[in-house]
Design a protein around this motif. Structure first.
Motif, PDB file in Angstrom:
ATOM      1  N   ASP A   1     -26.341 -83.498 -46.213  1.00  0.00           N
ATOM      2  CA  ASP A   1     -25.074 -83.038 -46.772  1.00  0.00           C
ATOM      3  C   ASP A   1     -24.255 -84.174 -47.343  1.00  0.00           C
ATOM      4  O   ASP A   1     -23.443 -83.995 -48.241  1.00  0.00           O
ATOM      5  N   TYR A   2     -24.445 -85.376 -46.815  1.00  0.00           N
ATOM      6  CA  TYR A   2     -23.638 -86.518 -47.251  1.00  0.00           C
ATOM      7  C   TYR A   2     -24.439 -87.514 -48.071  1.00  0.00           C
ATOM      8  O   TYR A   2     -23.931 -88.555 -48.438  1.00  0.00           O
ATOM      9  N   ALA A   3     -25.683 -87.257 -48.331  1.00  0.00           N
ATOM     10  CA  ALA A   3     -26.533 -88.199 -49.057  1.00  0.00           C
ATOM     11  C   ALA A   3     -26.160 -88.208 -50.533  1.00  0.00           C
ATOM     12  O   ALA A   3     -25.888 -87.155 -51.108  1.00  0.00           O
ATOM     13  N   PRO A   4     -26.159 -89.364 -51.197  1.00  0.00           N
ATOM     14  CA  PRO A   4     -25.820 -89.430 -52.620  1.00  0.00           C
ATOM     15  C   PRO A   4     -26.934 -88.844 -53.472  1.00  0.00           C
ATOM     16  O   PRO A   4     -28.113 -89.049 -53.213  1.00  0.00           O
ATOM     17  N   ALA A   5     -26.572 -88.121 -54.502  1.00  0.00           N
ATOM     18  CA  ALA A   5     -27.514 -87.574 -55.491  1.00  0.00           C
ATOM     19  C   ALA A   5     -28.610 -86.763 -54.839  1.00  0.00           C
ATOM     20  O   ALA A   5     -29.749 -86.752 -55.283  1.00  0.00           O
ATOM     21  N   GLY A   6     -28.285 -86.071 -53.736  1.00  0.00           N
ATOM     22  CA  GLY A   6     -29.257 -85.211 -53.089  1.00  0.00           C
ATOM     23  C   GLY A   6     -30.344 -85.932 -52.334  1.00  0.00           C
ATOM     24  O   GLY A   6     -31.321 -85.330 -51.940  1.00  0.00           O
ATOM     25  N   LYS A   7     -30.194 -87.225 -52.095  1.00  0.00           N
ATOM     26  CA  LYS A   7     -31.204 -88.001 -51.382  1.00  0.00           C
ATOM     27  C   LYS A   7     -30.655 -88.431 -50.032  1.00  0.00           C
ATOM     28  O   LYS A   7     -29.452 -88.560 -49.849  1.00  0.00           O
ATOM     29  N   ASP A   8     -31.578 -88.687 -49.109  1.00  0.00           N
ATOM     30  CA  ASP A   8     -31.166 -89.206 -47.812  1.00  0.00           C
ATOM     31  C   ASP A   8     -30.736 -90.665 -47.955  1.00  0.00           C
ATOM     32  O   ASP A   8     -31.321 -91.422 -48.733  1.00  0.00           O
ATOM     33  N   ALA A   9     -29.715 -91.031 -47.193  1.00  0.00           N
ATOM     34  CA  ALA A   9     -29.288 -92.428 -47.116  1.00  0.00           C
ATOM     35  C   ALA A   9     -29.228 -92.821 -45.655  1.00  0.00           C
ATOM     36  O   ALA A   9     -28.844 -92.011 -44.808  1.00  0.00           O
ATOM     37  N   CYS A  10     -29.633 -94.013 -45.335  1.00  0.00           N
ATOM     38  CA  CYS A  10     -29.643 -94.420 -43.929  1.00  0.00           C
ATOM     39  C   CYS A  10     -29.367 -95.909 -43.789  1.00  0.00           C
ATOM     40  O   CYS A  10     -29.589 -96.693 -44.715  1.00  0.00           O
ATOM     41  N   TRP A  11     -28.860 -96.234 -42.610  1.00  0.00           N
ATOM     42  CA  TRP A  11     -28.644 -97.633 -42.241  1.00  0.00           C
ATOM     43  C   TRP A  11     -29.663 -97.991 -41.180  1.00  0.00           C
ATOM     44  O   TRP A  11     -29.755 -97.339 -40.148  1.00  0.00           O
ATOM     45  N   LEU A  12     -30.416 -99.013 -41.438  1.00  0.00           N
ATOM     46  CA  LEU A  12     -31.435 -99.488 -40.514  1.00  0.00           C
ATOM     47  C   LEU A  12     -31.077-100.899 -40.052  1.00  0.00           C
ATOM     48  O   LEU A  12     -30.829-101.776 -40.874  1.00  0.00           O
ATOM     49  N   HIS A  13     -31.053-101.081 -38.741  1.00  0.00           N
ATOM     50  CA  HIS A  13     -30.751-102.408 -38.198  1.00  0.00           C
ATOM     51  C   HIS A  13     -31.947-102.927 -37.420  1.00  0.00           C
ATOM     52  O   HIS A  13     -32.549-102.215 -36.624  1.00  0.00           O
ATOM     53  N   PHE A  14     -32.268-104.198 -37.626  1.00  0.00           N
ATOM     54  CA  PHE A  14     -33.408-104.841 -36.976  1.00  0.00           C
ATOM     55  C   PHE A  14     -32.958-106.130 -36.306  1.00  0.00           C
ATOM     56  O   PHE A  14     -31.985-106.767 -36.729  1.00  0.00           O
ATOM     57  N   THR A  15     -33.682-106.480 -35.258  1.00  0.00           N
ATOM     58  CA  THR A  15     -33.469-107.758 -34.579  1.00  0.00           C
ATOM     59  C   THR A  15     -34.774-108.533 -34.581  1.00  0.00           C
ATOM     60  O   THR A  15     -35.790-108.085 -35.133  1.00  0.00           O
TER      61      THR A  15
ATOM     62  N   MET B   1     -27.907-108.693 -44.719  1.00  0.00           N
ATOM     63  CA  MET B   1     -28.002-107.291 -45.128  1.00  0.00           C
ATOM     64  C   MET B   1     -28.508-107.167 -46.559  1.00  0.00           C
ATOM     65  O   MET B   1     -28.260-108.052 -47.386  1.00  0.00           O
ATOM     66  N   ILE B   2     -29.210-106.076 -46.802  1.00  0.00           N
ATOM     67  CA  ILE B   2     -29.585-105.658 -48.153  1.00  0.00           C
ATOM     68  C   ILE B   2     -29.049-104.254 -48.361  1.00  0.00           C
ATOM     69  O   ILE B   2     -29.291-103.362 -47.543  1.00  0.00           O
ATOM     70  N   ALA B   3     -28.297-104.063 -49.426  1.00  0.00           N
ATOM     71  CA  ALA B   3     -27.737-102.752 -49.746  1.00  0.00           C
ATOM     72  C   ALA B   3     -28.403-102.220 -51.003  1.00  0.00           C
ATOM     73  O   ALA B   3     -28.423-102.884 -52.035  1.00  0.00           O
ATOM     74  N   THR B   4     -28.970-101.023 -50.913  1.00  0.00           N
ATOM     75  CA  THR B   4     -29.516-100.325 -52.066  1.00  0.00           C
ATOM     76  C   THR B   4     -28.802 -98.971 -52.155  1.00  0.00           C
ATOM     77  O   THR B   4     -27.906 -98.675 -51.378  1.00  0.00           O
ATOM     78  N   GLU B   5     -29.214 -98.138 -53.089  1.00  0.00           N
ATOM     79  CA  GLU B   5     -28.579 -96.837 -53.234  1.00  0.00           C
ATOM     80  C   GLU B   5     -28.873 -95.929 -52.052  1.00  0.00           C
ATOM     81  O   GLU B   5     -28.084 -95.029 -51.742  1.00  0.00           O
ATOM     82  N   GLN B   6     -29.997 -96.137 -51.371  1.00  0.00           N
ATOM     83  CA  GLN B   6     -30.375 -95.263 -50.275  1.00  0.00           C
ATOM     84  C   GLN B   6     -30.433 -95.955 -48.926  1.00  0.00           C
ATOM     85  O   GLN B   6     -30.442 -95.296 -47.899  1.00  0.00           O
ATOM     86  N   TYR B   7     -30.467 -97.287 -48.927  1.00  0.00           N
ATOM     87  CA  TYR B   7     -30.625 -98.015 -47.682  1.00  0.00           C
ATOM     88  C   TYR B   7     -29.527 -99.061 -47.507  1.00  0.00           C
ATOM     89  O   TYR B   7     -29.063 -99.665 -48.471  1.00  0.00           O
ATOM     90  N   MET B   8     -29.158 -99.222 -46.252  1.00  0.00           N
ATOM     91  CA  MET B   8     -28.382-100.383 -45.818  1.00  0.00           C
ATOM     92  C   MET B   8     -29.194-101.009 -44.694  1.00  0.00           C
ATOM     93  O   MET B   8     -29.236-100.482 -43.578  1.00  0.00           O
TER      94      MET B   8
END
Length: 314
Positions: free
Chosen positions: A13-27, A85-92
């Motif tokens: 419902d909140y994804a831009p342009a009908g696509k999923d967006a997500c934030w992924l964090h790694f250590t 961090m790397i920010a794209t249209e679908q990923y953080m």
């Protein structure tokens, strides 16, 4: 593919342009998963390299279809944590060598503002927001410590430890100043970037962060000046104390100077000195020297040079 450090997976419902967006964090423990993910998405090779191996200073670089951000987080013990961090249209995608409470704080903010979580720019904003708050907390703590140091100067002005503490604080504040200034410039660049979901959507928020870091750099500059003032104050107090000592020694020597003169005169032992034959000459000489010494001391007292530091010179 399963990632152990996935922090947010946003609803459609909140994804831009009908696509999923997500934030992924790694250590560091899940770095292998991060490398596997980077091989599956279209990200500039230089951005991937910087995400994995880091940079020496806070910075932001804009590549084709992505942004790289290197953020330095200050802990209360003045330790530095680096988050890349790397920010794209679908990923953080964020990466840190070790766990930090900042991640949970950002996650909590996104939970309360799920409409923002679909925009990588807002995720980035919350990172910058929490890092600025962390920095401001450290600034408040430094201000309290410097104030305590200033009070200590008046309590124990001759403690050599004060000078060493001032020197250590100036080094730490200089390092913090470099980080704060670099991050302030980095955020100013983010204001003008044309990357989707960051420029138009979050520009007012970035302006707020820039204002905070402007106050941080100004406070650190003030701290450096205050520390220099405290050091000069301690030197002044030491100098004043030394002047008091020298004044006391000078007054004592002046009191004994006429006594020494009288003793020297009657110690010449010339035969034509009638006082040498006096029955009470010895007592007379002692009374004379004592009278002159007391008179000189009372004169100094009257002028305010002896024992009355607040008395104005007459």
């Amino acid at each position: 593919m399963r990632y152990d450090d996935v922090i947010a997976n946003i609803d459609n419902d909140y994804a831009p342009a009908g696509k999923d967006a997500c934030w992924l964090h790694f250590t560091k423990a899940s770095k292998t998963d991060l490398e596997r993910l980077l091989r599956t998405i279209s990200v500039h090779p230089l951005a991937k390299q910087r995400l994995l191996y880091g940079t020496d200073i806070p910075m932001v670089d804009e590549y084709e279809r992505c942004l790289f951000i290197s953020l330095f987080i200050v802990r209360p013990q003045l330790q530095i944590t680096k988050i890349r961090m790397i920010a794209t249209e679908q990923y953080m995608i964020s990466y840190a060598e070790e766990n930090d409470p900042l991640i949970e704080q950002v996650k909590e903010k996104l939970v309360h503002h799920r409409e923002h979580a679909s925009h990588p720019g807002y995720v980035l904003y919350y990172f910058l927001d929490v890092s600025a708050l962390r920095f401001l907390q450290v600034i408040d703590d430094i201000a309290d410590r410097i104030q305590s140091l200033e009070k200590q100067v008046f309590k124990t002005p001759f403690a050599n430890e004060i000078g060493r503490n001032i020197y250590r604080w100036k080094i730490q504040i200089h390092e913090l100043r470099q980080i704060a200034e670099a991050q302030e410039e980095m955020m100013k660049m983010l204001q003008h970037t044309k990357f989707p979901h960051i420029h138009a959507e979050t520009n007012p928020y970035m302006q707020d962060i820039v204002g905070r870091f402007s106050r941080i750099t100004a406070a650190l500059d003030t701290f450096k000046e205050t520390l220099s003032g405290i050091f000069d104050l301690q030197l002044s107090l030491k100098s004043d104390h030394m002047n008091v000592i020298m004044k006391t020694l000078t007054l004592v020597s002046v009191i004994f100077m006429p006594m020494t003169f009288i003793a020297g005169v009657y110690g010449m032992n010339f035969e034509a000195m009638p006082e040498l034959k006096w029955k009470y000459g010895y007592v007379y000489a002692l009374l004379l020297m004592t009278t002159i010494g007391i008179s000189v001391a009372l004169y100094f007292k009257k002028k305010g040079w002896w024992g009355e530091t607040d008395t104005k010179e007459k």
